[in-house]
Design an enzyme around this catalytic site. Structure first.
Site, PDB file in Angstrom:
ATOM      1  N   VAL A 185       0.831  -1.211   0.000  1.00 55.10           N
ATOM      2  CA  VAL A 185       0.000   0.000   0.000  1.00 55.10           C
ATOM      3  C   VAL A 185       0.861   1.256   0.000  1.00 55.10           C
ATOM      4  CG1 VAL A 185      -1.655   1.344   1.393  1.00 55.10           C
ATOM      5  CG2 VAL A 185      -2.015  -1.087   1.028  1.00 55.10           C
ATOM      6  N   GLU A 200      -7.750   2.345   2.396  1.00 55.37           N
ATOM      7  CA  GLU A 200      -7.318   2.087   1.015  1.00 55.37           C
ATOM      8  C   GLU A 200      -8.069   0.870   0.462  1.00 55.37           C
ATOM      9  OE1 GLU A 200      -5.508   3.828  -1.200  1.00 55.37           O
ATOM     10  OE2 GLU A 200      -6.329   2.205  -2.412  1.00 55.37           O
ATOM     11  N   PHE A 201      -8.563   1.013  -0.781  1.00 53.99           N
ATOM     12  CA  PHE A 201      -9.347  -0.074  -1.384  1.00 53.99           C
ATOM     13  C   PHE A 201      -8.630  -0.746  -2.550  1.00 53.99           C
ATOM     14  CE2 PHE A 201     -12.323   2.781   0.712  1.00 53.99           C
ATOM     15  CZ  PHE A 201     -13.084   1.907   1.453  1.00 53.99           C
ATOM     16  N   LYS A 260     -14.201   0.202   5.476  1.00 53.92           N
ATOM     17  CA  LYS A 260     -13.206  -0.712   4.907  1.00 53.92           C
ATOM     18  C   LYS A 260     -13.468  -2.158   5.355  1.00 53.92           C
ATOM     19  CE  LYS A 260      -9.521  -2.404   3.103  1.00 53.92           C
ATOM     20  NZ  LYS A 260      -9.323  -2.567   1.678  1.00 53.92           N
ATOM     21  N   PHE A 267     -17.079 -11.182  -8.567  1.00 53.76           N
ATOM     22  CA  PHE A 267     -16.894 -11.876  -7.281  1.00 53.76           C
ATOM     23  C   PHE A 267     -17.822 -13.062  -7.085  1.00 53.76           C
ATOM     24  CE2 PHE A 267     -13.946 -10.561  -3.962  1.00 53.76           C
ATOM     25  CZ  PHE A 267     -13.163  -9.711  -4.746  1.00 53.76           C
ATOM     26  N   CYS A 314      -5.468  -9.479   3.242  1.00 55.45           N
ATOM     27  CA  CYS A 314      -6.561  -8.612   3.697  1.00 55.45           C
ATOM     28  C   CYS A 314      -7.815  -9.364   4.133  1.00 55.45           C
ATOM     29  CB  CYS A 314      -6.902  -7.611   2.603  1.00 55.45           C
ATOM     30  SG  CYS A 314      -5.565  -6.436   2.360  1.00 55.45           S
ATOM     31  N   LYS A 353      -7.648 -11.588   7.422  1.00 56.82           N
ATOM     32  CA  LYS A 353      -7.418 -10.867   8.686  1.00 56.82           C
ATOM     33  C   LYS A 353      -8.538  -9.856   8.964  1.00 56.82           C
ATOM     34  CE  LYS A 353      -4.395  -6.981   7.421  1.00 56.82           C
ATOM     35  NZ  LYS A 353      -5.389  -5.923   7.501  1.00 56.82           N
TER      36      LYS A 353
END
Ligand SMILES: NC(=O)c1ccc[n+]([C@@H]2O[C@H](COP(=O)([O-])OP(=O)(O)OC[C@H]3O[C@@H](n4cnc5c(N)ncnc54)[C@H](O)[C@@H]3O)[C@@H](O)[C@H]2O)c1
Length: 439
Positions: free
Chosen positions: A12, A150-151, A206, A251, A262, A265
């Site tokens: 990131v 952040e995406f 997020k 998806f 990501c 977690k």
């Protein structure tokens, strides 16, 4: 032009720093990893991320992007300080905030004028408050703490950063709001929105986004498992439901579970946050449980195929990274499967275009590696596909047949059409579809 510091130069931080430099800002990236900073200073991108190198080199040459291991030097003239630090799971599954709070503690001692301190890491609700307190303990000047999750997706990080679907900014400080708005202006010229909100809502946005996506994948994986039981074809079901705009086409691809740094977690941390607030995220607990077994769903199929005995079987793996176009192997499903295969006595040989050195560091001589997708098939009893890299999608099946000892494919990513595989001379088993037995 703004002066920016980015603390933490991983996936990131490096993309963030490089992309802000690309829009004319002066960026200093800070990392405690001396070797990494050395490589960065030598013009080497330490991660595999498509399209990052061109921007990286251009901005280093222009003098807009520099690197240091010193926090005090890195933040000295910066107006905005981004924290892109790790938030790994702690022992109890909650996000470990020690990296962020440690740096916040230091920053309090170092800042000598107003700074906008932006949390870009993924953190639980209430972290902005904790960071504020940690800085305020030592600070003698005004500052604002902003939550700006952040995406970006690894593999698409540069384009995601340059053209974000949206930018989320959580702040209650008007001055910081203006600074952030002007910083992000070049990235939202096509009308993609910047959503301003309070810090807590930004933090939760997020976790909610990642947990929703993990749930969507997991739901499809369960549908796929049920398809196999009743003889339906998950690809048909996927197309059938995806055209409903309330559901969407993306998806919905079933496979051997989600991994990466990501989703696992973040789902765990949100569930833990719930428990800390006497709230049970039952859906997330189910998602984690289903995904855990999905990662090794191919193992019993492989074992059954070899009549319960994998001893001495030579198994090739295509793909080690948790997804294509990255070298990231954190929580990669391939590794969970490999562990079981090796424990069962199989000999594993793997090929991945970018992730092999990361796995080699972790596994040593536990498995073997090969230099391309064909060589790895030499004399193997089966091929297992774990990551859907583009180069695996259109192989030379005749060449594969010549190389393999036994023409058996277990496909954890449904790369090939069943029609295409029929009559090709392979035993082909995938996810949520009938197996093709015509060896
Ligand atoms: N990787 C992704 O795709 C992604 C996407 C969105 C959000 N995030 C979130 O962003 C955060 C960072 O993730 P990442 O994948 O970039 O992590 P990373 O592990 O790739 O990078 C973190 C960097 O921080 C450095 N670091 C650790 N302690 C430091 C310190 N005290 N001072 C300076 N540097 C220090 C490490 O050496 C490392 O280079 C996490 O919270 C993650 O959840 C990640």
């Amino acid at each position: 032009m703004k002066k920016i510091a980015v603390v933490g130069t991983g996936y990131v931080g490096l993309v963030t720093g490089t992309c802000f430099a690309e829009t004319g800002n002066n960026v200093t990236c800070i990392d405690i990893d001396e070797k990494k900073v050395e490589r960065l200073r030598n013009g080497e991108v330490p991660i595999y991320e498509p399209n990052l190198d061109v921007l990286f080199e251009r901005n280093i040459s222009a003098g807009r992007l520099t690197f240091t291991t010193s926090l005090s030097e890195g933040i000295k003239d910066a107006e905005i300080i981004f924290l892109a630090l790790p938030t790994p799971p702690g022992e109890d599954g909650s996000a470990d905030l020690s990296y962020i709070l440690g740096v916040a503690d230091e920053l309090g001692k170092l800042i000598t004028d107003y700074k906008v301190i932006v949390d870009k890491s993924t953190v639980p609700v209430g972290t902005a408050e904790k960071v504020t307190l940690a800085i305020a303990k030592n600070a003698k000047v005004d500052f604002a703490v902003v939550s700006n999750p952040e995406f970006l997706r690894e593999g698409f990080a540069v384009s995601d950063f340059l053209k974000p679907d949206r930018v989320v900014i959580g702040t209650s400080d008007d001055r910081a709001k203006k600074v952030m708005e002007s910083l992000y202006k070049p990235f939202v010229r096509q009308g993609n929105p910047i959503y301003f909100m309070d810090e807590k809502s930004a933090e939760l946005t997020k976790y909610a986004a990642n947990s929703f996506l993990a749930t969507k994948i997991t739901f499809m994986n369960e549908i796929a498992n049920f398809c196999e039981l009743v003889g339906a074809d998950v690809d048909k079901v996927r197309i059938g439901i995806g055209s409903d705009s309330r559901i969407g086409k993306r998806f919905l691809f079933p496979g051997i579970g989600y991994g990466g740094s990501c989703f696992p977690k973040d789902v765990q941390a949100l569930s833990k946050s719930g428990k800390e607030n006497n709230f049970n995220f039952e859906i997330l607990d189910a998602v984690m449980k289903v995904n855990q077994s999905q990662k090794t769903i191919l193992f019993p199929k492989i074992k059954n195929f070899f009549r319960g005995d994998l001893k001495g079987k030579k198994i090739a793996i295509w793909g080690l990274a948790f997804k294509p176009d990255t070298d990231d192997i954190r929580e990669a499903p391939a590794l969970y499967l490999i562990d079981l295969l090796v424990d069962a006595g199989a000999e594993v040989i793997a090929y991945d275009p970018e992730a092999m050195s990361n796995v080699q560091r972790l596994y040593g001589s536990k498995i073997q590696f090969s230099s391309n997708e064909y060589e790895v098939l030499n004399n193997v009893d089966a091929l297992v596909i774990c990551t859907e890299w583009g180069i695996f999608r259109n192989p030379d099946f005749n060449r594969m047949k010549e190389l393999m000892n036994d023409t058996v494919i277990f496909d954890g990513r449904n790369l090939f059409d069943l029609e295409e595989m029929t009559g090709k001379g392979f035993y082909y088993s995938s996810i949520g579809r009938t197996s093709i037995e015509n060896k």
